[in-house]
Motif scaffolding. Structure first.
Motif, short mmCIF file in Angstrom:
data_model
loop_
_atom_site.label_atom_id
_atom_site.label_comp_id
_atom_site.label_asym_id
_atom_site.label_seq_id
_atom_site.Cartn_x
_atom_site.Cartn_y
_atom_site.Cartn_z
N ALA A 193 35.61 54.54 41.76
CA ALA A 193 36.25 52.32 41.80
C ALA A 193 35.84 52.54 43.31
CB ALA A 193 37.53 52.68 42.02
N ALA A 194 35.77 53.08 44.19
CA ALA A 194 35.83 52.42 45.71
C ALA A 194 34.30 52.08 45.52
CB ALA A 194 35.61 53.80 47.04
N ALA A 195 33.33 53.08 44.84
CA ALA A 195 31.69 52.33 45.23
C ALA A 195 31.14 51.17 44.42
CB ALA A 195 31.28 53.78 44.04
N LYS A 196 32.42 50.61 43.40
CA LYS A 196 31.99 49.66 42.73
C LYS A 196 32.12 48.64 43.77
CE LYS A 196 32.81 49.75 38.21
NZ LYS A 196 33.85 51.30 37.69
N LEU A 197 32.83 48.41 45.34
CA LEU A 197 33.07 47.09 46.26
C LEU A 197 32.28 48.04 47.36
CD1 LEU A 197 37.18 48.12 46.14
CD2 LEU A 197 35.63 46.26 44.88
N ASP A 201 23.33 50.56 49.46
CA ASP A 201 22.04 51.12 49.60
C ASP A 201 22.60 51.58 51.57
OD1 ASP A 201 20.10 51.38 47.65
OD2 ASP A 201 19.90 48.72 47.79
N PHE A 202 23.78 50.97 51.42
CA PHE A 202 24.14 50.91 53.19
C PHE A 202 22.92 51.76 54.08
CE2 PHE A 202 27.03 50.43 56.68
CZ PHE A 202 27.04 48.86 56.89
N ALA A 265 29.90 54.47 47.76
CA ALA A 265 29.07 53.41 47.01
C ALA A 265 27.66 54.38 47.83
CB ALA A 265 28.61 52.27 47.30
N SER A 266 26.99 54.41 48.36
CA SER A 266 26.16 55.30 48.78
C SER A 266 25.73 56.90 48.74
CB SER A 266 25.67 55.09 50.29
OG SER A 266 25.67 53.63 50.86
N PHE A 267 27.10 57.62 48.86
CA PHE A 267 27.32 58.74 48.19
C PHE A 267 26.81 58.39 46.65
CE2 PHE A 267 30.00 61.50 45.94
CZ PHE A 267 28.99 62.30 45.92
#
Ligand code: KG4
Ligand code: ZN
Length: 364
Positions: A193-197, A201-202, A265-267
Motif C-alpha cells: 500500500a505504501a509503495a503505491k504512493l 526509482d527514488f 516503493a524502491s524496495f
C-alpha cells in the motif's frame, strides 16, 4: 473424497473441508494482533491459541459445509515445514480425530499445499486460479514468509529443486523492512500500500545475485541496503558495527511519509526485479508449459501485474490463486494437495510415527 484438513504451521489456525478439490468450507482464526506488538510470531503463543481454537474451528468448518462426521472420508494435516510446537498442536488434534472418528490420515507438506493451491475449485467446481490441471513440465514458485523456492515438475509429486533464496525469504524481507518502517507484523500488504504512493526509482537499491548463472536469490543484502538508507535519512551515525548487531527497530517516528513511501516503493521494485530476472531466465531455459505460484507474497497485486506482463511477453502461461486467502496460509490448500497424496496412496500407516518436521523440504 471428502477431506477435513488442518493447518497450524504458523500463527493462523485453519480448518477446511473439501469434496475432491472443491472447497466446501475454510475457517481461519487469526491471531496476528497478539503477535504484532512483538514484531513477529511468538511460537508458544501460537501453540496456545491453536489448542484453544482448533475445536471451534473444526465445528464451524463442519457446519459451514453442512456435513456430519460420517460424511468425512479422511483427515489431512500439515506436518511441516513450520514452527515445531505450532505444527504439533495440529498433528495431535488430527491424530486424535483419526482414532476417535476412525478416519485415515494424510500428512501434507505445507509448501506442496502452496503449490497445489492453484488447483483449488470453488463449491461450484470453478477454479480459483483458472487452472484445472497441471500441464507438465512446469515451473512452480513458492514465495512466502519462510520460503523462496523454484521447482521443475515433470509430473504430479515430482519436484526438482532448481532455485532458492540463500538467506532471507522474500516475505521475510518485506516483514523486516516493514518493521523498520513502523508497519507492525506481518508487513507485506502494508509495504504494498505504501509503495503505491511512492517513487520506485527514488532509491537505487541493489538486485543481489542478478548476474549469477544459477536460479538463486538473496534478499538479505537488499534489506541491509534499506537499513543503511534509513540511517542516512534519520541522521543516525553509521559506523562499522557488525551487521548482526544492527537492530531492525522501528524508525518511522523520524521519517516523513514521503520518505516511507519512496523507501517502500524502491524496495518493492528491487525485490520484484530480483525475482523476475531469475524467473525469466529459468522460463527461457526450461521452456515450461506453465508457471504456477503459491505463497503469501503472491497476494501482492503489483507483483501479479509485473509477473503477468513478463510471462505474456515470453508467451508463458502463469497461474496463481486469485483470492488472497488462498495465497496466505490456509487449510483449503492442504485439503486440495491431500487429494493427490491419496491418489498416490500416501496415507499415514502408523500414527505413532507421524511427527512434526519443522524444516521439511520438498523432495518426494
Ligand atoms: O504463505 P504465508 O501466509 O505464510 C508462510 O507460509 O510463510 O506468507 C506470509 C508472508 C509474510 O511474510 C507476509 O508479509 C507476506 O507473505 N505477504 C505479502 C503480502 N501479503 C502477505 N508480501 C508482499 N505483499 C503482500 N501484499
Ligand atoms: Zn505458508
Amino acid at each position: 473424497m471428502i477431506i477435513l484438513a488442518i493447518d497450524t504451521s504458523c500463527d493462523d489456525t485453519s480448518v477446511a473441508i473439501s469434496d475432491d478439490r472443491k472447497i466446501l468450507s475454510n475457517i481461519f482464526w487469526s491471531k496476528i494482533k497478539t503477535h504484532s506488538k512483538w514484531g513477529g510470531v511468538v511460537p508458544s503463543e501460537a501453540r496456545r491459541q491453536h489448542m484453544e481454537y482448533l475445536d471451534p474451528a473444526i465445528t464451524e468448518a463442519m457446519s459451514d459445509a453442512g456435513l456430519k462426521w460420517s460424511d468425512i472420508d479422511s483427515i489431512a494435516v500439515t506436518y511441516g515445514p513450520g514452527l515445531a510446537i505450532a505444527l504439533e498442536a495440529g498433528i495431535n488434534k488430527a491424530k486424535e480425530l483419526s482414532v476417535s472418528m476412525n478416519k485415515r490420515l494424510i500428512a501434507v507438506n505445507h509448501m506442496i499445499g502452496h503449490i497445489y493451491s492453484t488447483l483449488a475449485l470453488d463449491s461450484n467446481g470453478t477454479s480459483y486460479s483458472g487452472l484445472y490441471d497441471f500441464d507438465f513440465p512446469l515451473l512452480a514458485l513458492t514465495i512466502s514468509g519462510g520460503h523462496t523456492d523454484l521447482y521443475l515438475m515433470n509430473k504430479h509429486f515430482n519436484f526438482e529443486h532448481i532455485g532458492e533464496t540463500l538467506d532471507d525469504a522474500m516475505g521475510e524481507a518485506f516483514d523486516k523492512v516493514g518493521r523498520m518502517l513502523g508497519m507492525g507484523f506481518p508487513a507485506g500488504a502494508k509495504i504494498e500500500a505504501a509503495a503505491k504512493l511512492g517513487d520506485p526509482d527514488f532509491y537505487d537499491f541493489p538486485r543481489p545475485l542478478s548476474q549469477s548463472s544459477d536460479y538463486n536469490w538473496s534478499y538479505s543484502g537488499l534489506k541491509t541496503a534499506v537499513l543503511y538508507q534509513l540511517r542516512k535519512e534519520t541522521g543516525e551515525h553509521v559506523n562499522n558495527t557488525e551487521l548482526s548487531k544492527i537492530k531492525m527497530h522501528d524508525r518511522s517516528e523520524l521519517l516523513s511519509e514521503e520518505v516511507i513511501h519512496n523507501i517502500a516503493a524502491s524496495f518493492q521494485e528491487a525485490a520484484f526485479d530480483s525475482l523476475l530476472i531469475k524467473i525469466e531466465k529459468a522460463v527461457k531455459f526450461y521452456q515450461p508449459k506453465m508457471l504456477v505460484i503459491g505463497g503469501g507474497v503472491i497476494a501482492n497485486f503489483s507483483l501479479r501485474d509485473v509477473l503477468r506482463k513478463k510471462m505474456n511477453a515470453i508467451n508463458t502461461n502463469i497461474f496463481f490463486p486469485e483470492p488472497l486467502w488462498l495465497c496466505t496460509d490456509n487449510a483449503a490448500m492442504i485439503a486440495v494437495a491431500a487429494n493427490y497424496y491419496a491418489d498416490n496412496n500416501l496415507f499415514v500407516e502408523d500414527l505413532s510415527k507421524l511427527d512434526r518436521v519443522p524444516n521439511l523440504r520438498i523432495d518426494l
